[in-house]
Write a protein that holds these residues in place. Structure first.
Motif, PDB file in Angstrom:
ATOM      1  N   LEU A  68      39.412  34.368  47.306  1.00 49.80           N
ATOM      2  CA  LEU A  68      38.081  34.548  46.980  1.00 49.80           C
ATOM      3  C   LEU A  68      38.162  33.439  45.409  1.00 49.80           C
ATOM      4  O   LEU A  68      36.782  33.604  44.395  1.00 49.80           O
ATOM      5  CB  LEU A  68      38.174  35.660  46.790  1.00 49.80           C
ATOM      6  CG  LEU A  68      37.598  36.847  47.862  1.00 49.80           C
ATOM      7  CD1 LEU A  68      36.915  38.129  47.997  1.00 49.80           C
ATOM      8  CD2 LEU A  68      36.764  36.274  48.616  1.00 49.80           C
ATOM      9  N   SER A  69      38.876  34.140  44.366  1.00 49.79           N
ATOM     10  CA  SER A  69      39.132  33.049  43.295  1.00 49.79           C
ATOM     11  C   SER A  69      39.031  31.578  43.032  1.00 49.79           C
ATOM     12  O   SER A  69      39.057  31.268  42.484  1.00 49.79           O
ATOM     13  CB  SER A  69      40.393  34.010  42.307  1.00 49.79           C
ATOM     14  OG  SER A  69      41.405  33.415  42.883  1.00 49.79           O
TER      15      SER A  69
ATOM     16  N   VAL B  15      36.425  37.384  39.738  1.00 46.46           N
ATOM     17  CA  VAL B  15      37.219  38.825  40.543  1.00 46.46           C
ATOM     18  C   VAL B  15      37.907  39.298  39.872  1.00 46.46           C
ATOM     19  O   VAL B  15      38.364  38.986  38.893  1.00 46.46           O
ATOM     20  CB  VAL B  15      37.765  37.371  41.296  1.00 46.46           C
ATOM     21  CG1 VAL B  15      38.642  38.506  42.084  1.00 46.46           C
ATOM     22  CG2 VAL B  15      37.386  36.779  42.386  1.00 46.46           C
ATOM     23  N   ALA B  16      37.490  41.060  40.287  1.00 46.85           N
ATOM     24  CA  ALA B  16      38.888  42.053  39.101  1.00 46.85           C
ATOM     25  C   ALA B  16      38.866  42.802  40.817  1.00 46.85           C
ATOM     26  O   ALA B  16      38.922  42.738  41.544  1.00 46.85           O
ATOM     27  CB  ALA B  16      37.853  42.485  38.437  1.00 46.85           C
ATOM     28  N   LEU B  17      40.413  42.343  39.870  1.00 46.03           N
ATOM     29  CA  LEU B  17      41.375  42.967  40.760  1.00 46.03           C
ATOM     30  C   LEU B  17      42.183  44.171  40.215  1.00 46.03           C
ATOM     31  O   LEU B  17      42.637  44.684  39.209  1.00 46.03           O
ATOM     32  CB  LEU B  17      42.605  42.024  41.488  1.00 46.03           C
ATOM     33  CG  LEU B  17      43.971  42.706  41.768  1.00 46.03           C
ATOM     34  CD1 LEU B  17      43.497  43.043  43.486  1.00 46.03           C
ATOM     35  CD2 LEU B  17      45.384  41.949  42.134  1.00 46.03           C
ATOM     36  N   LEU B  18      42.140  45.507  40.526  1.00 45.65           N
ATOM     37  CA  LEU B  18      42.233  46.677  39.956  1.00 45.65           C
ATOM     38  C   LEU B  18      43.693  46.813  40.794  1.00 45.65           C
ATOM     39  O   LEU B  18      43.870  47.571  42.262  1.00 45.65           O
ATOM     40  CB  LEU B  18      41.131  48.247  39.690  1.00 45.65           C
ATOM     41  CG  LEU B  18      40.017  47.471  39.039  1.00 45.65           C
ATOM     42  CD1 LEU B  18      39.142  48.640  39.221  1.00 45.65           C
ATOM     43  CD2 LEU B  18      40.113  46.745  37.403  1.00 45.65           C
ATOM     44  N   GLU B  19      44.447  47.675  40.300  1.00 47.40           N
ATOM     45  CA  GLU B  19      45.840  48.339  40.578  1.00 47.40           C
ATOM     46  C   GLU B  19      45.962  49.409  39.557  1.00 47.40           C
ATOM     47  O   GLU B  19      45.953  49.291  38.632  1.00 47.40           O
ATOM     48  CB  GLU B  19      47.201  46.879  40.670  1.00 47.40           C
ATOM     49  CG  GLU B  19      48.224  47.725  41.400  1.00 47.40           C
ATOM     50  CD  GLU B  19      48.615  48.613  42.640  1.00 47.40           C
ATOM     51  OE1 GLU B  19      49.210  49.641  42.120  1.00 47.40           O
ATOM     52  OE2 GLU B  19      47.837  48.166  43.202  1.00 47.40           O
ATOM     53  N   ALA B  20      45.991  50.733  40.602  1.00 47.58           N
ATOM     54  CA  ALA B  20      46.454  52.027  39.950  1.00 47.58           C
ATOM     55  C   ALA B  20      47.929  51.642  38.942  1.00 47.58           C
ATOM     56  O   ALA B  20      48.729  52.559  37.684  1.00 47.58           O
ATOM     57  CB  ALA B  20      46.586  53.468  40.750  1.00 47.58           C
TER      58      ALA B  20
ATOM     59  N   LEU C  10      46.860  33.642  38.415  1.00 47.86           N
ATOM     60  CA  LEU C  10      46.733  33.540  37.718  1.00 47.86           C
ATOM     61  C   LEU C  10      46.357  33.703  36.513  1.00 47.86           C
ATOM     62  O   LEU C  10      46.089  34.043  35.313  1.00 47.86           O
ATOM     63  CB  LEU C  10      48.205  35.025  37.153  1.00 47.86           C
ATOM     64  CG  LEU C  10      48.451  35.965  37.935  1.00 47.86           C
ATOM     65  CD1 LEU C  10      49.667  36.642  37.307  1.00 47.86           C
ATOM     66  CD2 LEU C  10      47.826  37.373  37.699  1.00 47.86           C
ATOM     67  N   ARG C  11      46.523  31.966  36.800  1.00 50.82           N
ATOM     68  CA  ARG C  11      46.059  31.330  35.426  1.00 50.82           C
ATOM     69  C   ARG C  11      44.665  31.067  35.854  1.00 50.82           C
ATOM     70  O   ARG C  11      43.886  30.208  34.785  1.00 50.82           O
ATOM     71  CB  ARG C  11      46.962  30.471  35.546  1.00 50.82           C
ATOM     72  CG  ARG C  11      46.709  28.809  36.501  1.00 50.82           C
ATOM     73  CD  ARG C  11      47.569  27.797  36.656  1.00 50.82           C
ATOM     74  NE  ARG C  11      49.064  28.519  37.393  1.00 50.82           N
ATOM     75  CZ  ARG C  11      49.753  28.472  38.537  1.00 50.82           C
ATOM     76  NH1 ARG C  11      48.964  27.708  39.350  1.00 50.82           N
ATOM     77  NH2 ARG C  11      50.915  28.432  38.367  1.00 50.82           N
ATOM     78  N   ARG C  12      43.922  31.241  37.031  1.00 54.04           N
ATOM     79  CA  ARG C  12      42.636  31.289  36.490  1.00 54.04           C
ATOM     80  C   ARG C  12      41.830  32.048  35.959  1.00 54.04           C
ATOM     81  O   ARG C  12      41.971  32.834  36.076  1.00 54.04           O
ATOM     82  CB  ARG C  12      41.861  31.466  38.056  1.00 54.04           C
ATOM     83  CG  ARG C  12      42.985  30.502  38.794  1.00 54.04           C
ATOM     84  CD  ARG C  12      42.321  31.522  40.677  1.00 54.04           C
ATOM     85  NE  ARG C  12      43.139  29.839  41.614  1.00 54.04           N
ATOM     86  CZ  ARG C  12      43.311  30.854  42.676  1.00 54.04           C
ATOM     87  NH1 ARG C  12      42.861  31.775  43.289  1.00 54.04           N
ATOM     88  NH2 ARG C  12      44.065  29.598  43.308  1.00 54.04           N
ATOM     89  N   ALA C  13      40.734  31.305  35.061  1.00 55.88           N
ATOM     90  CA  ALA C  13      40.500  32.175  34.359  1.00 55.88           C
ATOM     91  C   ALA C  13      39.116  32.966  34.587  1.00 55.88           C
ATOM     92  O   ALA C  13      38.326  34.363  33.674  1.00 55.88           O
ATOM     93  CB  ALA C  13      38.825  31.057  33.742  1.00 55.88           C
TER      94      ALA C  13
END
Length: 534
Positions: free
Chosen positions: A28-29, A36-41, A211-214
């Motif tokens: 998606l990014s 895009v936001a990815l949330l991990e517990a 991860l390097r994508r803004a």
């Protein structure tokens, strides 16, 4: 009272950085205009044992990177609570699993489509398996190269493994060089999700390059407590991080990728699920979907353990300080040796009844032995064959116990609840014994340790399954396409909300679940992007 901070608004929120979530975050990014936001517990995957293939022995009970769930006392398993490891870290369970790359049988997916999951037949999903894959053997009709996920052969082979293969073929089981190719039946070496002697988790394969994508934001130790729903639409999530309660809003969609335990848990915490149960635990129902958390399926593993006649097992290496030191040195110096291999080295798929059209039993042959997957290795030289029924009829459930996301849900696996399930395990144990009596494997065996030579009757073998059976770490089905989701993975009755992980499976696949979870993430990304364009 904890104050609530509204952070920002993004296009897509992905909850759970596991096998599917990392794929979605990557795909998606790819468009720099999409946020895009990815949330991990859990935390970042910085624990070094995550990246060493044999490191699963160090992570399987580590609560820092593992949810360490337990089932409720299981009446069908002599009242035992079954330990259920689930990854709580970037990469999810792909960061702590046994690394076996197995897709399941084509009929699994054709069965989904026939039952109403249009677009999920084998011909529909094969391109996504191929797209994700970087197959060391090269591309063909079944495999792809150049994808993010490395699929590799074992770096070395133990003579006992070859003896098991030879004994199985002597017992009438055909040899199989590729369980993910033309046929699943047979015995042979498995392939692993490794790259140059290191684990290739979804975090390594899919997330790290992105991860390097803004336009991609990744937050770890972010425990999502509920999906925010306004006017029948998911508009964001509320989560806990660093002692603060935060809100993140979504312009387009919220996508749950928490797996077969956490995705139904989060839906229920958000008021989506069986209304009567939600009300009973003080959660206000928003959408009555009784099937959320139902239909839980898992592969049960039942071990048969042999004492070895020659000191060739991992038990022997770990007990010997010199051999243990040499094993470590080989890995550090050349990324080779026993530390580069998975729990399972040889696989076998067989049919316990002649009328079956595909295998119903899978074996994981392992060069070590222990009382269970979470216990210390035995003090003797030993090896193991795990017997697993591929398509269990038994169904369990996942239900929240309270409106607090920090409280584990109640997991009821309900293993061995049907006669078909019990019969398949008994017949699978008998076939394993038949193979063990064949040459050349018989020469490597001193005696059967579990269940032991005295366990000859069906009742004794069934009792062994109840007393020693464990999860094979493949839970699925709790947010199934059909009763919970449409074939585009959208939650019935709620706009802007999807689920994409193994919980979407109508029925459990006939094999390990990491490769299918990656495929689900790949296909889900296309479903999301196609709808956005439309």
């Amino acid at each position: 009272m904890t104050r609530t901070i509204t952070t920002e608004t993004v296009d897509f929120i992905i909850v759970g950085a596991g096998s599917s979530g990392c794929v979605l975050a990557n795909r998606l990014s790819e468009d720099p205009a999409t946020s895009v936001a990815l949330l991990e517990a859990g935390p970042r995957d910085s624990n070094p044992w995550i990246h060493i293939p044999i490191g699963y022995a160090k992570t399987i009970r580590n609560p820092n990177i593992n949810w360490c769930y337990e089932t409720e006392p299981e009446p069908t398993m002599d009242g035992r609570r079954i330990f259920w490891p689930r990854g709580k870290v970037l990469g999810g369970t792909s960061s702590i699993n046994g690394l076996v790359y197995m897709r399941g049988h084509p009929d699994d997916y054709d069965g989904w489509a026939a039952a109403g999951a249009s677009g999920w037949a084998w011909s529909d999903v094969l391109p996504y398996f191929k797209r994700s894959e970087d197959q060391v053997r090269g591309a063909d009709a079944y495999h792809g190269v150049g994808g993010p996920l490395s699929v590799a052969d074992l770096s070395e082979r133990n003579p006992i493994c070859q003896a098991f293969i030879d004994a199985a073929t002597a017992a009438g089981v055909p040899a199989n060089l590729d369980f993910n190719g033309e046929s699943q039946d047979g015995v042979g070496y498995v392939q692993l999700t490794t790259r140059e002697g290191r684990r290739c988790s979804s975090a390594v394969a899919f997330l790290r390059p992105a991860l390097r994508r803004a336009n991609l934001r990744v937050e770890t130790e972010a425990l999502v407590g509920r999906v925010l729903i306004e006017g029948g639409r998911a508009v964001g999530v509320e989560y806990l991080r660093g002692g603060e309660r935060r809100v993140l809003r979504a312009r387009s969609e919220v996508i749950l990728c928490g797996g077969a335990v956490n995705s139904p848990q989060l839906l229920q915490l958000s008021g989506i699920g069986p209304a009567a149960h939600l009300a009973s635990v003080n959660v206000e129902p928003v959408q009555d979907l009784p099937a959320v958390g139902a239909n839980l399926q898992d592969h049960l593993q039942v071990r048969i353990v042999w004492k070895a006649a020659h000191p060739l097992t991992l038990n022997d290496i770990v007990r010997n300080p010199v051999r243990k030191l040499w094993m470590g040195a080989r890995y550090l110096l050349s990324r080779s040796g026993p530390m580069t291999i998975s729990a399972c080295q040889v696989g076998l798929f067989a049919r316990t009844r002649t009328e079956l059209t595909r295998p119903d039993i899978q074996y994981h042959f392992m060069m070590f032995s222990a009382e269970s997957s979470a216990d210390q290795l035995h003090s003797f030289s030993g090896f193991t064959a795990n017997v697993c029924q591929l398509r269990p009829e038994s169904r369990g459930s996942v239900l929240i116990a309270a409106p607090d996301p920090r409280q584990a849900p109640r997991i009821r696996a309900n293993y061995l609840a049907t006669e078909t399930d019990r019969r398949a395990v008994i017949d699978g144990l008998r076939l394993a014994r038949t193979i063990a009596n064949e040459q050349p494997l018989a020469d490597f065996i001193v005696e059967e340790y579990l269940p032991g030579a005295g366990a000859t009757s069906d009742d004794a073998l069934a009792a062994h399954a109840r007393q020693k059976g464990q999860t094979l770490f493949h839970p699925a089905g709790t947010c199934a396409i059909g009763p919970v989701l449409d074939p585009q993975l959208r939650v019935h009755g709620i706009e802007g909300l999807r689920v994409a992980d193994c919980s979407v499976m109508p029925t459990l696949v006939s094999g390990n679940t990491n490769a299918p979870a990656v495929m689900i993430g790949e296909k889900a990304s296309d479903l999301v992007l196609r709808q956005r364009v439309a």
